[in-house]
Design an enzyme around this catalytic site. Structure first.
Site, PDB file in Angstrom:
ATOM      1  N   SER A   1       0.730  -1.171   0.004  1.00  0.00           N
ATOM      2  CA  SER A   1       0.036   0.059   0.029  1.00  0.00           C
ATOM      3  C   SER A   1       0.830   1.258   0.139  1.00  0.00           C
ATOM      4  CB  SER A   1      -0.906  -0.036   1.270  1.00  0.00           C
ATOM      5  OG  SER A   1      -0.331  -0.536   2.191  1.00  0.00           O
TER       6      SER A   1
ATOM      7  N   GLU B   1      -5.326  -0.185  -7.790  1.00  0.00           N
ATOM      8  CA  GLU B   1      -4.257   0.708  -8.082  1.00  0.00           C
ATOM      9  C   GLU B   1      -3.247  -0.078  -8.840  1.00  0.00           C
ATOM     10  OE1 GLU B   1      -3.445   4.633  -5.478  1.00  0.00           O
ATOM     11  OE2 GLU B   1      -3.522   2.689  -4.418  1.00  0.00           O
TER      12      GLU B   1
ATOM     13  N   ASN C   1      -3.924   5.898  -0.519  1.00  0.00           N
ATOM     14  CA  ASN C   1      -3.433   5.976   0.853  1.00  0.00           C
ATOM     15  C   ASN C   1      -2.812   7.532   0.928  1.00  0.00           C
ATOM     16  OD1 ASN C   1      -4.227   3.604   2.149  1.00  0.00           O
ATOM     17  ND2 ASN C   1      -2.788   2.531   1.054  1.00  0.00           N
TER      18      ASN C   1
ATOM     19  N   HIS D   1      -2.444  -2.920  -6.244  1.00  0.00           N
ATOM     20  CA  HIS D   1      -2.748  -2.661  -4.970  1.00  0.00           C
ATOM     21  C   HIS D   1      -4.296  -2.773  -5.088  1.00  0.00           C
ATOM     22  CE1 HIS D   1      -3.390   0.343  -1.635  1.00  0.00           C
ATOM     23  NE2 HIS D   1      -3.318  -0.598  -1.118  1.00  0.00           N
TER      24      HIS D   1
HETATM   25  N1  CAA Z   1     -16.061 -10.229   1.660  1.00  0.00           N
HETATM   26  C1  CAA Z   1     -17.191 -10.153   0.793  1.00  0.00           C
HETATM   27  N2  CAA Z   1     -18.159  -9.615   0.703  1.00  0.00           N
HETATM   28  C2  CAA Z   1     -18.260  -8.694   1.755  1.00  0.00           C
HETATM   29  C3  CAA Z   1     -17.214  -8.548   2.791  1.00  0.00           C
HETATM   30  C4  CAA Z   1     -16.114  -9.403   2.649  1.00  0.00           C
HETATM   31  N3  CAA Z   1     -14.963  -9.524   3.413  1.00  0.00           N
HETATM   32  N4  CAA Z   1     -17.791  -7.467   3.695  1.00  0.00           N
HETATM   33  C5  CAA Z   1     -18.768  -7.106   3.269  1.00  0.00           C
HETATM   34  N5  CAA Z   1     -19.142  -7.666   2.307  1.00  0.00           N
HETATM   35  C6  CAA Z   1     -20.385  -7.363   1.373  1.00  0.00           C
HETATM   36  C7  CAA Z   1     -21.738  -7.854   2.012  1.00  0.00           C
HETATM   37  O1  CAA Z   1     -21.905  -9.474   1.919  1.00  0.00           O
HETATM   38  C8  CAA Z   1     -22.806  -7.143   1.336  1.00  0.00           C
HETATM   39  O2  CAA Z   1     -23.173  -7.535   0.266  1.00  0.00           O
HETATM   40  P1  CAA Z   1     -24.587  -7.250  -0.486  1.00  0.00           P
HETATM   41  O3  CAA Z   1     -24.512  -5.876  -0.974  1.00  0.00           O
HETATM   42  O4  CAA Z   1     -24.828  -8.381  -1.414  1.00  0.00           O
HETATM   43  O5  CAA Z   1     -25.559  -7.344   0.741  1.00  0.00           O
HETATM   44  C9  CAA Z   1     -21.888  -5.691   1.046  1.00  0.00           C
HETATM   45  O6  CAA Z   1     -20.604  -6.279   1.082  1.00  0.00           O
HETATM   46  C10 CAA Z   1     -21.964  -4.574   2.098  1.00  0.00           C
HETATM   47  O7  CAA Z   1     -21.858  -5.268   3.442  1.00  0.00           O
HETATM   48  P2  CAA Z   1     -22.707  -5.155   4.716  1.00  0.00           P
HETATM   49  O8  CAA Z   1     -24.150  -4.997   4.524  1.00  0.00           O
HETATM   50  O9  CAA Z   1     -22.373  -5.949   5.770  1.00  0.00           O
HETATM   51  O10 CAA Z   1     -22.144  -3.740   5.384  1.00  0.00           O
HETATM   52  P3  CAA Z   1     -22.058  -2.429   5.101  1.00  0.00           P
HETATM   53  O11 CAA Z   1     -23.043  -1.910   4.118  1.00  0.00           O
HETATM   54  O12 CAA Z   1     -21.701  -1.474   6.336  1.00  0.00           O
HETATM   55  O13 CAA Z   1     -20.637  -2.296   3.900  1.00  0.00           O
HETATM   56  C11 CAA Z   1     -18.414  -2.147   3.685  1.00  0.00           C
HETATM   57  C12 CAA Z   1     -19.462  -2.814   4.377  1.00  0.00           C
HETATM   58  C13 CAA Z   1     -18.426  -2.474   2.069  1.00  0.00           C
HETATM   59  C14 CAA Z   1     -17.037  -2.596   4.104  1.00  0.00           C
HETATM   60  C15 CAA Z   1     -18.591  -0.576   3.847  1.00  0.00           C
HETATM   61  O14 CAA Z   1     -18.494  -0.299   5.146  1.00  0.00           O
HETATM   62  C16 CAA Z   1     -17.299   0.382   3.385  1.00  0.00           C
HETATM   63  O15 CAA Z   1     -17.403   0.361   2.038  1.00  0.00           O
HETATM   64  N6  CAA Z   1     -16.207   0.645   4.160  1.00  0.00           N
HETATM   65  C17 CAA Z   1     -15.339   1.490   3.651  1.00  0.00           C
HETATM   66  C18 CAA Z   1     -14.296   0.601   3.048  1.00  0.00           C
HETATM   67  C19 CAA Z   1     -12.899   1.380   2.803  1.00  0.00           C
HETATM   68  O16 CAA Z   1     -13.019   2.177   2.586  1.00  0.00           O
HETATM   69  N7  CAA Z   1     -12.152   0.619   2.246  1.00  0.00           N
HETATM   70  C20 CAA Z   1     -10.823   0.971   1.698  1.00  0.00           C
HETATM   71  C21 CAA Z   1      -9.716   0.791   2.748  1.00  0.00           C
HETATM   72  S1  CAA Z   1      -8.432   1.475   2.319  1.00  0.00           S
HETATM   73  C22 CAA Z   1      -7.625   0.274   1.559  1.00  0.00           C
HETATM   74  O17 CAA Z   1      -7.958  -0.807   1.602  1.00  0.00           O
HETATM   75  C23 CAA Z   1      -6.300   0.493   0.980  1.00  0.00           C
HETATM   76  C24 CAA Z   1      -5.111   0.195   1.990  1.00  0.00           C
HETATM   77  O18 CAA Z   1      -3.928  -0.026   1.522  1.00  0.00           O
HETATM   78  C25 CAA Z   1      -4.993   0.462   3.403  1.00  0.00           C
END
Ligand code: CAA
Length: 291
Positions: A119, A152, A190, A140
């Site tokens: 990342s 990315e 990031n 990424h």
């Molecule tokens: N694997 C597979 N599917 C998943 C999952 C996982 N680990 N986690 C959630 N899902 C799916 C659920 O099954 C659900 O599917 P449906 O639409 O078919 O129902 C969908 O995602 C939404 O999940 P939830 O309803 O349980 O929960 P939510 O609506 O609160 O969404 C989330 C969860 C998608 C994680 C949302 O909170 C979100 O987008 N959060 C922000 C995530 C983010 O910013 N990620 C980037 C981080 S930075 C990064 O990764 C870069 C780095 O290098 C650090």
């Protein structure tokens, strides 16, 4: 070059997500980790996540079964070396990543493309230690990998065009969207996201708000799906700190200095969801703020 098989090194939260989406897209996947337990946990998590996709009618039972059958787990790195494209998704520490690439090198086929899911670490520097800097890239993914649309793609200074185009074709086959980023500290996502998370920790550290009010403010006031502290726990506080350090060192600007409170949580081993404690305590029924 047409990619048929993918090697994934590291079966943590990113590695298992990468194996999940690659196998569903039809690639043969070799998933590697040094820990047998981590491999078994990853496979059962992939099955659980795919079962949920079946129950929500996102994929069929047959697609799920075929995808699972395309994943091989192994503790032997040389087995990974025989794939067309390798994605290293180990811990965010440069020495660990270098060791992995060093061990892979003697076993690689000439055509194999090496990539890292890092990342923030310099792709050019990682590539320079291998025998194929022109066939080396940053690949990424975002967490959770099966849900997030973006990948990315980061070219090092020596990465050639066919390598970039091969990786782009893989991203497209996954049904995801690629953002092309230059190889500067923490790339695009990031570079923007982590200073925001770090600022949220400063806001907490200085007592401007508490965990709840900070997260609620950004969820309801800026329409973010998760508050910044909840997101930090989700990503892992050690990863957040490592990325802030890369920004601070790489750009030599004090605006990237990691908040001492973030360092304190990492020192405590409170790394977020994966250790059950971070800005929230996850040991009970519902997460409880720790400040
Ligand atoms: N694997 C597979 N599917 C998943 C999952 C996982 N680990 N986690 C959630 N899902 C799916 C659920 O099954 C659900 O599917 P449906 O639409 O078919 O129902 C969908 O995602 C939404 O999940 P939830 O309803 O349980 O929960 P939510 O609506 O609160 O969404 C989330 C969860 C998608 C994680 C949302 O909170 C979100 O987008 N959060 C922000 C995530 C983010 O910013 N990620 C980037 C981080 S930075 C990064 O990764 C870069 C780095 O290098 C650090």
């Amino acid at each position: 070059m047409t990619v048929k098989s993918i090697g994934v090194v590291g079966a943590g939260q990113m590695g298992n997500g990468i194996a999940h989406v690659m196998s569903l897209a039809g690639y043969d996947v070799v998933l590697n980790d040094i820990s047998e337990d981590a491999l078994k946990r990853a496979l059962s998590l992939i099955e659980k996540n795919m079962d949920r996709q079946v129950s929500r009618e996102k994929i069929t039972q047959e697609e799920r079964d075929q995808a699972v059958s395309r994943i091989v787990i192994t503790r032997e790195l040389p087995q990974v070396a025989k794939t067309d494209l390798i994605i290293e998704a180990a811990t965010e520490q440069e020495t660990i990543k270098q060791k992995i690439f060093d061990s892979l090198l003697p076993h690689l086929d000439d055509h194999t493309i090496l990539t890292s899911n890092t990342s923030s670490i310099s792709i050019t520097r990682l590539a320079s230690r291998t025998d194929r800097p022109e066939k080396f890239m940053g690949f990424h993914f975002m967490n959770p990998v099966p849900v997030m649309q973006l990948v990315e793609l980061i070219r090092g200074i020596a990465t050639d065009k066919p390598t970039y185009e091969t990786c782009l074709a893989v991203v497209e086959k996954l049904g995801k969207t690629a953002a092309s980023a230059e190889d500067f500290p923490a790339f695009i996502v990031n570079r923007i996201l982590m200073p925001m998370i770090n600022e949220a920790v400063y806001t907490l550290y200085e007592g401007v708000g508490n965990v709840n009010s900070i997260d609620q403010s950004m969820k309801l006031g800026a329409n973010h799906p998760m508050g910044p502290l909840e997101l930090a726990d989700f990503i892992g506080l050690d990863t957040c700190l490592a990325i802030m350090n890369v920004l601070h060192d790489g750009l030599a600007d004090t605006k990237y200095r990691p908040c001492p409170l973030l360092t304190k949580y990492v020192e405590a081993g409170w790394l977020g969801r994966k250790t059950q404690r971070g800005f929230y305590d996850y040991r009970g029924e519902t997460p409880v703020p720790t400040r």
